[in-house]
Design a protein around this motif. Structure first.
Motif, PDB file in Angstrom:
ATOM      1  N   VAL A 141       0.861  -1.182   0.000  1.00  0.00           N
ATOM      2  CA  VAL A 141       0.000   0.000   0.000  1.00  0.00           C
ATOM      3  C   VAL A 141       0.892   1.224   0.000  1.00  0.00           C
ATOM      4  O   VAL A 141       1.742   1.385   0.880  1.00  0.00           O
ATOM      5  CB  VAL A 141      -0.927   0.019   1.225  1.00  0.00           C
ATOM      6  N   ALA A 142       0.720   2.091  -0.991  1.00  0.00           N
ATOM      7  CA  ALA A 142       1.453   3.359  -1.066  1.00  0.00           C
ATOM      8  C   ALA A 142       0.536   4.484  -0.622  1.00  0.00           C
ATOM      9  O   ALA A 142      -0.683   4.400  -0.769  1.00  0.00           O
ATOM     10  CB  ALA A 142       1.959   3.607  -2.488  1.00  0.00           C
ATOM     11  N   GLN A 143       1.128   5.531  -0.082  1.00  0.00           N
ATOM     12  CA  GLN A 143       0.337   6.644   0.438  1.00  0.00           C
ATOM     13  C   GLN A 143       1.013   7.958   0.116  1.00  0.00           C
ATOM     14  O   GLN A 143       2.227   8.112   0.256  1.00  0.00           O
ATOM     15  CB  GLN A 143       0.152   6.522   1.951  1.00  0.00           C
ATOM     16  N   ASN A 144       0.237   8.915  -0.352  1.00  0.00           N
ATOM     17  CA  ASN A 144       0.680  10.284  -0.587  1.00  0.00           C
ATOM     18  C   ASN A 144      -0.362  11.204   0.026  1.00  0.00           C
ATOM     19  O   ASN A 144      -1.378  11.489  -0.584  1.00  0.00           O
ATOM     20  CB  ASN A 144       0.840  10.558  -2.089  1.00  0.00           C
ATOM     21  N   SER A 145      -0.097  11.606   1.275  1.00  0.00           N
ATOM     22  CA  SER A 145      -1.067  12.392   2.028  1.00  0.00           C
ATOM     23  C   SER A 145      -2.360  11.579   2.157  1.00  0.00           C
ATOM     24  O   SER A 145      -2.357  10.477   2.678  1.00  0.00           O
ATOM     25  CB  SER A 145      -1.287  13.747   1.352  1.00  0.00           C
ATOM     26  N   SER A 146      -3.488  12.090   1.650  1.00  0.00           N
ATOM     27  CA  SER A 146      -4.752  11.366   1.757  1.00  0.00           C
ATOM     28  C   SER A 146      -4.965  10.375   0.626  1.00  0.00           C
ATOM     29  O   SER A 146      -5.904   9.577   0.665  1.00  0.00           O
ATOM     30  CB  SER A 146      -5.916  12.370   1.776  1.00  0.00           C
ATOM     31  N   LYS A 147      -4.104  10.391  -0.383  1.00  0.00           N
ATOM     32  CA  LYS A 147      -4.233   9.475  -1.521  1.00  0.00           C
ATOM     33  C   LYS A 147      -3.537   8.163  -1.201  1.00  0.00           C
ATOM     34  O   LYS A 147      -2.395   8.142  -0.751  1.00  0.00           O
ATOM     35  CB  LYS A 147      -3.623  10.111  -2.770  1.00  0.00           C
ATOM     36  N   LYS A 148      -4.217   7.050  -1.446  1.00  0.00           N
ATOM     37  CA  LYS A 148      -3.673   5.725  -1.177  1.00  0.00           C
ATOM     38  C   LYS A 148      -3.963   4.823  -2.367  1.00  0.00           C
ATOM     39  O   LYS A 148      -5.023   4.914  -2.977  1.00  0.00           O
ATOM     40  CB  LYS A 148      -4.285   5.140   0.099  1.00  0.00           C
ATOM     41  N   TRP A 149      -3.020   3.919  -2.671  1.00  0.00           N
ATOM     42  CA  TRP A 149      -3.229   2.986  -3.774  1.00  0.00           C
ATOM     43  C   TRP A 149      -2.350   1.749  -3.556  1.00  0.00           C
ATOM     44  O   TRP A 149      -1.390   1.768  -2.790  1.00  0.00           O
ATOM     45  CB  TRP A 149      -2.897   3.656  -5.112  1.00  0.00           C
ATOM     46  N   LEU A 150      -2.728   0.664  -4.243  1.00  0.00           N
ATOM     47  CA  LEU A 150      -1.973  -0.584  -4.180  1.00  0.00           C
ATOM     48  C   LEU A 150      -0.941  -0.595  -5.296  1.00  0.00           C
ATOM     49  O   LEU A 150      -1.212  -0.167  -6.417  1.00  0.00           O
ATOM     50  CB  LEU A 150      -2.908  -1.783  -4.308  1.00  0.00           C
ATOM     51  N   LYS A 151       0.241  -1.138  -4.999  1.00  0.00           N
ATOM     52  CA  LYS A 151       1.310  -1.208  -5.990  1.00  0.00           C
ATOM     53  C   LYS A 151       2.172  -2.426  -5.706  1.00  0.00           C
ATOM     54  O   LYS A 151       1.920  -3.185  -4.762  1.00  0.00           O
ATOM     55  CB  LYS A 151       2.156   0.061  -5.949  1.00  0.00           C
ATOM     56  N   VAL A 196      -4.310   2.078   6.803  1.00  0.00           N
ATOM     57  CA  VAL A 196      -3.531   3.191   6.256  1.00  0.00           C
ATOM     58  C   VAL A 196      -2.123   3.129   6.848  1.00  0.00           C
ATOM     59  O   VAL A 196      -1.973   3.118   8.072  1.00  0.00           O
ATOM     60  CB  VAL A 196      -4.193   4.542   6.595  1.00  0.00           C
ATOM     61  N   PRO A 197      -1.064   3.066   6.011  1.00  0.00           N
ATOM     62  CA  PRO A 197       0.303   2.919   6.540  1.00  0.00           C
ATOM     63  C   PRO A 197       0.689   3.988   7.555  1.00  0.00           C
ATOM     64  O   PRO A 197       1.273   3.664   8.600  1.00  0.00           O
ATOM     65  CB  PRO A 197       1.171   3.011   5.276  1.00  0.00           C
ATOM     66  N   ASP A 198       0.374   5.250   7.285  1.00  0.00           N
ATOM     67  CA  ASP A 198       0.746   6.305   8.246  1.00  0.00           C
ATOM     68  C   ASP A 198       0.042   6.124   9.578  1.00  0.00           C
ATOM     69  O   ASP A 198       0.624   6.358  10.647  1.00  0.00           O
ATOM     70  CB  ASP A 198       0.400   7.683   7.670  1.00  0.00           C
ATOM     71  N   SER A 199      -1.217   5.699   9.542  1.00  0.00           N
ATOM     72  CA  SER A 199      -1.962   5.483  10.787  1.00  0.00           C
ATOM     73  C   SER A 199      -1.358   4.338  11.589  1.00  0.00           C
ATOM     74  O   SER A 199      -1.278   4.397  12.825  1.00  0.00           O
ATOM     75  CB  SER A 199      -3.430   5.196  10.468  1.00  0.00           C
ATOM     76  N   VAL A 200      -0.924   3.293  10.896  1.00  0.00           N
ATOM     77  CA  VAL A 200      -0.287   2.158  11.568  1.00  0.00           C
ATOM     78  C   VAL A 200       1.008   2.606  12.258  1.00  0.00           C
ATOM     79  O   VAL A 200       1.275   2.254  13.408  1.00  0.00           O
ATOM     80  CB  VAL A 200      -0.012   1.036  10.547  1.00  0.00           C
TER      81      VAL A 200
END
Length: 496
Positions: free
Chosen positions: A269-279, A335-339
């Motif tokens: 899971v990638a994250q850019n601020s509030s945007k998240k997507w699988l890669k 969400v990675p940042d939340s974890v």
């Protein structure tokens, strides 16, 4: 008519004799774009050089030619324009592109973004790297306050006087790589004839300094994490597999074979601020790992818990359900940042200075301490190279060394704390008001303050007494009945 006086031109070069007899040639090269100070090119002619004076004159002409080439390059494009075009055309992962743009915005454009492409040379680069090592905020050496946010706020201890701190060596090297890639393209596009980056000297790569938690710290972390079984399972799996946080958030039940005790990691899971997507994973490869028996048991318990939670909400897990999720059907990943924030708060409560990625270091160091070979450790961690070929294909055979690695890591992990019963958990750590009220009443009953046969006050009176709604009181009384402490007539049971 009087002629206008001629403007006096600055002498562009001079030769001075040193005490040793050598000749030093000095040529004015303009204003340094970083320090805003006068910049000179210098060259020394040794004292024993034949025809030293003639050689000095040739050196002056050579240095003057270098200055002229920089002032009249083949293009008027600035360094910012070159880097912008380079990043637009480069084949980069979205997260890498975002990181590079952040470096450009914060550290390249403010200092040398305006410099013409043809004017960049070793002197400019050395001056630039020196400024990066002086202050990461590129201050003007005047005192000011670093505020915790740029919006309107009331200052607290997080707003403090600025102290110059150098930019990290690894960050400076990343910036050097960005500039190197941009100038390689500039040579291909014939914007410049020579790439100046090989003449620059970025700082040496910092030595790796992993700081995994100790065995005692790992045990304390697990003990605190397992107060929430799902969160404890997440932390346990991070220790066992050494997976990155994005890989753990992207785990799906379809990637587990609990009968065989294996797991496939091929998504992140990638994250850019509030945007998240699988890669893909960081190294764009999948790996298959063997799990120890205790981890398999723990995952089966976690799966049953997920199924029970979904059933209570009259739903079921979706076919591609995530292993860790906050949605009833596990259709959404964490969400990675939340974890990372939750783990950091957990460590702070325990007084341990660590972060989530250190669990990856913990897994690696424990495997190496157990005598597992480096190639197998690299394969389990998903590092590029180092013997991970057999782990790149989904159907790849899990080697005997990998199985030994799984057993070795389990033998060195701290014991998983025993799971408290629901009643023990509520009495120890109530999560809702009705649980807290039920815990207080239970303690009063067990201590004898509410003897058997005592009738509890009316619901309305109890609600006013505890400052909650009547519905909350009814939920607390239902909980006491499930513990067999209260009968259907609201009397304390005589036989317990």
């Amino acid at each position: 008519m009087a002629k206008a006086p001629k403007r006096r031109q600055r002498a562009r070069g001079s030769v001075e004799e040193l005490p040793s007899g050598a000749l030093r040639v000095v040529v004015y090269a303009g204003i340094d774009p970083v320090t805003k100070r006068r910049h000179y090119l210098r060259e020394t002619i040794p004292a024993n050089t034949p025809k030293a004076a003639e050689e000095a004159e040739r050196a002056i002409r050579r240095l003057q030619s270098q200055v002229d080439e920089r002032r009249q390059p083949r293009t008027n494009a600035s360094l910012s324009q070159l880097i912008e075009r380079h990043l637009e055309l480069a084949e980069l992962d979205e997260t890498t592109r975002r990181t590079y743009r952040g470096y450009v915005r914060n550290h390249i454009e403010p200092l040398i973004g305006h410099v013409k492409v043809g004017a960049v040379d070793a002197d400019v680069l050395d001056s630039y790297y020196a400024e990066l090592r002086r202050c990461r905020h590129h201050c003007d050496r005047r005192p000011f306050t670093e505020h915790r946010t740029k919006t309107q706020h009331e200052c607290d201890q997080r707003c403090r006087s600025h102290e110059c701190r150098p930019l990290g060596a690894s960050t400076v090297r990343q910036i050097h790589f960005i500039l190197s890639g941009a100038f390689r393209q500039a040579v291909r596009w014939k914007w410049v004839s020579v790439n100046p980056m090989p003449t620059g000297k970025p700082p040496s790569a910092p030595k790796p300094n992993p700081r995994p938690p100790t065995a005692d710290e790992a045990a304390r972390i697990l003990g605190e994490a397992f107060t929430d079984p799902a969160w404890g399972t997440f932390v346990w799996l991070a220790m066992v597999t050494g997976a990155r946080r994005g890989e753990l958030c992207a785990l799906r039940w379809s990637k587990f074979d609990l009968d065989q005790g294996t797991i496939v990691i091929d998504t992140s899971v990638a994250q850019n601020s509030s945007k998240k997507w699988l890669k893909d994973t960081k190294t764009h490869q999948q790996r298959r790992l063997t799990l120890d028996t205790e981890t398999v048991v723990l995952l089966r318990q976690h799966r049953r818990s997920c199924d029970e939670t979904a059933a209570k909400l009259e739903t079921k897990l979706c076919p591609d359900a995530f292993v860790f999720s906050l949605s009833p059907d596990n259709s959404e990943h964490l969400v990675p940042d939340s974890v990372s924030q939750r783990y950091s708060k957990l460590a702070a409560r325990l007084g341990i200075d660590t972060h989530l990625h250190n669990l990856r270091h913990y897994s690696a160091t424990e495997l190496i301490a157990a005598g597992v070979d480096i190639r197998t450790v690299a394969g389990r961690l998903g590092h590029g190279g180092g013997g991970t070929t057999t782990l790149r294909v989904y159907t790849a055979f899990v080697s005997e060394a990998d199985q030994r690695a799984a057993r070795a890591l389990f033998d060195r992990l701290p014991n998983r704390p025993e799971q408290p019963t629901e009643r023990e958990r509520i009495l120890r750590n109530p999560r809702a008001p009705y649980e807290a009220i039920a815990g207080k009443l239970s303690a009063a009953i067990e201590s004898g303050l509410l003897p058997p046969g005592t009738s509890l006050p009316p619901t309305k009176q109890m609600a006013e007494q505890h400052g909650v709604s009547q519905g909350t009181i009814r939920r607390a009384l239902d909980l006491l009945r499930t513990w067999d402490l209260l009968d259907e007539f609201r009397r304390i049971n005589t036989a317990r």
